[in-house]
Enzyme design. Structure first.
Site, short mmCIF file in Angstrom:
data_model
loop_
_atom_site.label_atom_id
_atom_site.label_comp_id
_atom_site.label_asym_id
_atom_site.label_seq_id
_atom_site.Cartn_x
_atom_site.Cartn_y
_atom_site.Cartn_z
N CYS A 38 -9.20 50.90 4.97
CA CYS A 38 -10.11 51.73 5.78
C CYS A 38 -10.69 52.91 5.02
O CYS A 38 -11.65 53.53 5.48
CB CYS A 38 -9.37 52.25 7.01
SG CYS A 38 -9.15 50.99 8.25
N1 CO8 Z 1 -3.00 44.35 26.96
C1 CO8 Z 1 -2.08 44.87 27.82
N2 CO8 Z 1 -0.96 45.50 27.40
C2 CO8 Z 1 -0.72 45.54 26.09
C3 CO8 Z 1 -1.62 45.01 25.12
C4 CO8 Z 1 -2.80 44.40 25.62
N3 CO8 Z 1 -3.70 43.87 24.79
N4 CO8 Z 1 -1.13 45.23 23.91
C5 CO8 Z 1 0.03 45.88 24.06
N5 CO8 Z 1 0.29 46.06 25.38
C6 CO8 Z 1 1.48 46.71 25.99
C7 CO8 Z 1 2.68 46.66 25.09
O1 CO8 Z 1 3.37 45.45 25.26
C8 CO8 Z 1 3.48 47.86 25.58
O2 CO8 Z 1 4.20 47.51 26.76
P1 CO8 Z 1 5.67 48.11 27.02
O3 CO8 Z 1 5.47 49.61 27.13
O4 CO8 Z 1 6.06 47.46 28.31
O5 CO8 Z 1 6.50 47.75 25.83
C9 CO8 Z 1 2.40 48.87 26.00
O6 CO8 Z 1 1.20 48.10 26.20
C10 CO8 Z 1 2.14 49.93 24.94
O7 CO8 Z 1 1.95 49.31 23.66
P2 CO8 Z 1 1.78 50.12 22.33
O8 CO8 Z 1 2.87 51.14 22.23
O9 CO8 Z 1 1.61 49.17 21.18
O10 CO8 Z 1 0.36 50.82 22.63
P3 CO8 Z 1 -0.26 52.10 21.99
O11 CO8 Z 1 -0.49 53.07 23.07
O12 CO8 Z 1 0.45 52.59 20.77
O13 CO8 Z 1 -1.71 51.58 21.50
C11 CO8 Z 1 -2.82 50.93 19.45
C12 CO8 Z 1 -1.79 50.54 20.54
C13 CO8 Z 1 -4.19 51.00 20.12
C14 CO8 Z 1 -2.80 49.87 18.38
C15 CO8 Z 1 -2.46 52.31 18.86
O14 CO8 Z 1 -1.11 52.37 18.51
C16 CO8 Z 1 -3.28 52.66 17.63
O15 CO8 Z 1 -4.50 52.70 17.66
N6 CO8 Z 1 -2.61 53.01 16.53
C17 CO8 Z 1 -3.26 53.38 15.28
C18 CO8 Z 1 -3.87 52.17 14.71
C19 CO8 Z 1 -4.57 52.44 13.42
O16 CO8 Z 1 -5.20 53.43 13.18
N7 CO8 Z 1 -4.48 51.47 12.57
C20 CO8 Z 1 -5.13 51.55 11.38
C21 CO8 Z 1 -5.75 50.26 11.16
S1 CO8 Z 1 -7.09 50.45 10.15
C22 CO8 Z 1 -6.73 49.87 8.57
O17 CO8 Z 1 -6.48 50.58 7.64
C23 CO8 Z 1 -6.76 48.43 8.40
C24 CO8 Z 1 -7.67 48.06 7.27
C25 CO8 Z 1 -7.82 46.64 7.18
C26 CO8 Z 1 -8.85 46.13 8.14
C27 CO8 Z 1 -8.34 44.92 8.81
C28 CO8 Z 1 -9.42 44.22 9.59
C29 CO8 Z 1 -8.91 43.10 10.45
#
Ligand code: CO8
Length: 373
Positions: free
Chosen positions: A156
């Protein structure tokens, strides 16, 4: 030291877009099908049933409402769930180069540049379509640019690392005008069958023309300072490579596509990036009130709210920290450049702002700019 500027940026947006609603309908159809096909194994406790996704979760957790993609049909087909982008013959421009060229042409037109005016091309993106020849060399050729070109990948943070690399070439006297191109076909390395991440990414191409300030056109952006940082982490990882391959649809072991510990990334990256920005501001004698805009990496709206709050000492307004996540989702290195490209025209001479990226590696980059006359 030679002064360096961003002369112009360019943006290519794919024609097709997927809303959260469309994505969730397709994902949930896949889940239903999987659970029906594996009903006996699920009942025996051998296979875990898949849970459905929800639009409410996606928007609340990330701020994402839609994403542009190169192939909507393949992604939304519950039997395929990945983009179908046909391979092209070697005598045709490759898809990734085509995306980069489209964005580059806009940046060059905005700066009034022809291919002959540019000395180097960097293709800075989170994945390359092939091993070699470098994508950048193909883009260089398509644009009629002399000089040299190469690829670089810092996930990223590829665009900000590209900007500093270009600025360093100019400061060292190796080039006067360097094109940094970020074709990000993230749909090809996202696991569309993974509930935790299927909504995160989209496709786009951006370009940044970095030049000696004394040749930059009016209305360019003086680069006040750049800083890069990396710190190893396995929390965002993709093991695809020439020694490790897998089905593009994400079947089998899913680590050959994007995987992450999203919560950990969130918790670790927010303070790391906020501290880095504040440290760089101190070096440049910049106070929060000196910054009119923060063009932050577009991964998560809540992450950006926390980072901008730590930097400004108060909540940022939507004008101060613009988002493109709702429309584009996370486009890896291109995100902060899209935000800059779409939200800089109202800034006045002397106004200062920050382009900032963060992501896998971990990697982070800060580029402070000021609008020139
Ligand atoms: N629908 C419904 N519920 C869901 C879903 C869904 N799709 N997904 C997860 N849940 C549930 C989980 O099961 C969990 O349930 P429970 O509490 O019962 O266990 C609950 O929702 C909460 O889950 P999370 O704790 O995982 O949810 P978050 O609030 O943490 O949100 C995010 C998830 C949005 C992923 C968040 O953590 C986030 O944005 N984190 C930072 C991500 C980030 O910046 N990543 C960097 C990536 S960029 C990078 O460098 C990659 C480069 C390469 C590119 C690749 C291209 C493909």
């Amino acid at each position: 030291m030679t002064a360096v500027a961003i002369s112009a940026t360019g943006l290519f947006t794919p024609a097709q877009s997927i809303t959260n609603e469309e994505l969730v309908v397709a994902f949930n159809a896949y889940v239903e099908r999987f659970n029906a096909e594996n009903a006996a194994a699920i009942a025996d406790g051998v296979v875990a049933a898949l849970a459905p996704s929800s639009t409410e979760f996606i928007e609340k957790a990330s701020g994402i409402k839609a994403r542009y993609v190169m192939d909507k049909a393949g992604i939304l087909d519950p039997a395929i769930m990945c983009p179908r982008i046909p391979e092209r013959p070697n005598d045709e421009i490759s898809v990734m180069a085509e995306l980069g060229v489209a964005a580059a042409k806009e940046a060059m037109a905005r700066a009034g540049r022809e291919g002959g005016d540019i000395d180097a091309v960097l293709c800075a993106a989170s994945n390359m379509q092939r091993a070699y020849p470098a994508m950048a060399v193909e883009i260089q050729h398509a644009l009629g640019i002399d000089g040299y070109a190469f690829d670089m990948n810092v996930a990223c943070s590829s665009a900000t690392f590209g900007i500093q690399t270009a600025a360093d070439f100019i400061r060292a006297g190796h080039a006067r005008s360097v094109l940094v191109v970020n074709p990000e076909i993230c749909s090809g390395h996202l696991n569309w069958r993974d509930r935790d991440s299927h909504f995160i990414f989209g496709d786009v191409g951006t370009a940044i023309l970095v030049e000696r300030a004394d040749i930059a056109p009016s209305g360019s952006w003086a680069i006040l300072g750049t800083k890069l940082k990396t710190k190893f982490s396995n929390n965002i990882r993709n093991n695809f490579g020439f020694l490790n391959r897998a089905a593009p649809s994400g079947e089998g072991k899913p680590d050959k596509l994007f995987i992450q510990e999203g919560r950990k990334v969130f918790k670790e990256v927010v303070p790391m990036v906020a501290d880095m920005i504040l440290g760089h501001m101190a070096e440049l004698n910049l106070q929060p009130e000196n910054l009119r805009r923060l063009w932050l990496h577009q991964a998560n709206a809540n992450m950006n709210r926390l980072i901008s709050e730590r930097v400004l000492g108060r909540e940022a307004t939507p004008q101060e920290s613009p988002t493109v996540l709702d429309e584009y989702a996370n486009t890896s290195s291109a995100g902060s450049i899209i935000a800059f490209h779409k939200h800089c025209d109202d800034m006045q001479t002397g106004d200062r702002g920050l382009i900032c990226s963060f992501g896998a590696g971990y990697s982070a980059g800060t580029v402070f700019v000021a609008k020139a006359a």
